[in-house]
Design a protein around this motif. Structure first.
Motif, short mmCIF file in Angstrom:
data_model
loop_
_atom_site.label_atom_id
_atom_site.label_comp_id
_atom_site.label_asym_id
_atom_site.label_seq_id
_atom_site.Cartn_x
_atom_site.Cartn_y
_atom_site.Cartn_z
N LEU A 1 10.58 44.47 21.16
CA LEU A 1 10.30 43.02 21.15
C LEU A 1 8.81 42.77 20.93
CD1 LEU A 1 12.40 41.49 24.09
CD2 LEU A 1 12.61 40.95 21.66
N SER B 1 18.18 40.99 26.32
CA SER B 1 18.26 41.49 24.95
C SER B 1 19.07 42.77 24.90
CB SER B 1 16.86 41.76 24.40
OG SER B 1 16.06 40.61 24.44
N SER C 1 24.27 34.33 20.76
CA SER C 1 23.04 35.12 20.64
C SER C 1 22.31 34.77 19.35
CB SER C 1 23.37 36.62 20.66
OG SER C 1 24.23 36.95 19.60
N LEU D 1 19.43 38.47 21.31
CA LEU D 1 19.00 37.83 22.55
C LEU D 1 20.07 36.85 23.01
CD1 LEU D 1 16.16 38.23 20.70
CD2 LEU D 1 15.24 37.46 22.90
#
Lengths: 278, 158
Positions: free
Chosen positions: B13, B34, B54, B112
């Motif tokens: 990330l 995530s 998501s 996510l």
């Protein structure tokens, strides 16, 4: 009394078209062809990358066309889209037909400035034609790194696909993007500006050619990535007519684009392009 | 095809362009909601009308935003590449996916959880501002591209 027109190399009157025979016609897309012309009498001065010639379709009229290929024998290639009466007549030409040509005119891409530098070339649609010989020269060695971004409406509208394979073989990073495609398309979908923005690295010099809106957007993206505006070059078209800066039909501000262009530095024209109706 | 293979999602990330230079505390929060998501070429990440469960930060490969209409072949109108994200309608009133999203290559993304991110934004105005600003940048870029494509730049002058 001084002559209105100065003779050019070889003594050819720059306003008199020289007859050329069409020796090859290659269909690039549904409405774009590349013609190879062979001189029937005088040989024009070889065009530098980015220069244009005025092409006569006898009995119809004359249009400016960028030179998309040259050889040592005086032959040259023109890539034309059929959009009006003259270009339709030119596109309809067949091997053995005769067309007139005079020139070449205008400025060229600053190839020498690209030596040992990171070079970005962005071409949209038919804008790849005036850049083709420049990429050929650059791809043969000179730049430290050469990235070519090509934008087109659809996959079958992408020009010079064989050349692109050859450029890739020379180590050129060629990235193609189209406005829309099926899922089978293995390139990008989006604008040339999107691709430039994704490159994520500044280039020392950028050559941009295509529809004006696309050039404006791509030039700004290159500058946003860190390219100096003084090293961004674009190719502008207006109503080129005489080719020798006499008639004034191609005026853009203080520039007469048939002489001072078509290839111009971005920072010299950006304000002119912001004015409506230019 | 989805899986939850291990990997340092927190680090991934932090290295992703969309989350670049984000406050490490926010990255810690987002990493907790995530998971890795892998998609074979030709499979769909989402279909128009799906609930927004998501959104995806693309790590590898290309995805196509595709429009399907009766009587017409599906048309990819944009590709989304590594470093970009796909799916933002969820952020505005949890709207469903607006278009189909197809993997054009073998794609790896960080998925996510939308509800988790929205709940975290409810707890942190700062995180909400961060996400909003970054998504606005994505939306602005897509809007610019859509406008240029709408003009049909390479077609005949009108």
């Amino acid at each position: 009394m001084a002559a209105l027109v100065e003779p050019v190399v070889g003594g050819i009157d720059p306003l008199t078209p020289v007859p050329h025979r069409v020796v090859a016609v290659d269909r690039e897309t549904s409405d774009v062809v590349t013609l190879t012309l062979d001189p029937l009498s005088e040989v024009l001065v070889p065009a530098l990358p980015g220069q244009f010639v005025m092409v006569w379709a006898f009995g119809v009229g004359e249009i400016p066309v960028s030179v998309s290929g040259v050889d040592d024998a005086g032959r040259f290639a023109l890539t034309v889209r059929a959009v009006g009466p003259v270009s339709n007549a030119v596109v309809a030409a067949r091997p053995g037909d005769t067309l007139g040509a005079r020139g070449p005119y205008g400025t060229a891409w600053p190839i020498a400035d690209a030596k040992d530098r990171d070079v970005l070339v962005v071409a949209g649609g038919l804008g790849l034609a005036p850049l083709r010989t420049a990429i050929d020269e650059l791809g043969g060695g000179g730049p430290r790194r050469l990235t070519v971004v090509v934008g087109a409406r659809e996959p079958d509208q992408v020009l010079f696909t064989a050349d692109q394979r050859r450029w890739r073989d020379l180590g050129v990073d060629v990235q193609i993007t189209v406005d829309a495609a099926s899922w089978r398309w293995d390139g990008a979908v989006g604008t040339a500006t999107d691709v430039v923005a994704r490159l994520g690295a500044a280039h020392d010099i950028a050559f941009v050619c295509g529809p004006e809106l696309m050039m404006t957007s791509a030039a700004r993206a290159a500058i946003a990535q860190g390219t100096d505006p003084a090293n961004v070059w674009v190719s502008l078209e207006r109503n080129m007519h005489c080719g020798i800066a006499h008639c004034g039909r191609c005026q853009l501000g203080a520039l007469l684009l048939c002489r001072d262009g078509a290839v111009v530095r971005w920072d010299r024209v950006v304000e002119l392009l912001r004015e409506r109706g230019r | 095809m989805n899986d939850t293979r291990t990997g340092d999602i927190r680090q991934a990330l932090g290295e992703h362009d969309f989350f670049a230079a984000m406050d490490p505390r926010h990255l810690d929060t987002l990493a907790q909601m995530s998971r890795w998501s892998d998609h074979a070429a030709g499979s769909w990440l989402a279909c128009a009308g799906d609930a927004p469960d998501s959104f995806h930060a693309i790590v590898r490969g290309r995805v196509g935003i595709e429009i399907t209409a009766t009587g017409r072949a599906p048309l990819v109108v944009a590709t989304v590449h590594a470093g970009d994200v796909v799916g933002w309608s969820w952020f505005i009133g949890r709207q469903p996916w607006q278009f189909d999203v197809v993997a054009l290559d073998d794609v790896r993304s960080i998925a996510l959880d939308v509800n988790g991110v929205l709940d975290a934004c409810d707890r942190s105005d700062d995180l909400r501002d961060e996400i909003t600003t970054r998504l606005l940048r994505v939306v602005a870029d897509r809007l610019r591209s859509a406008r240029l494509q709408l003009v049909d730049l390479y077609g005949r002058a009108r």
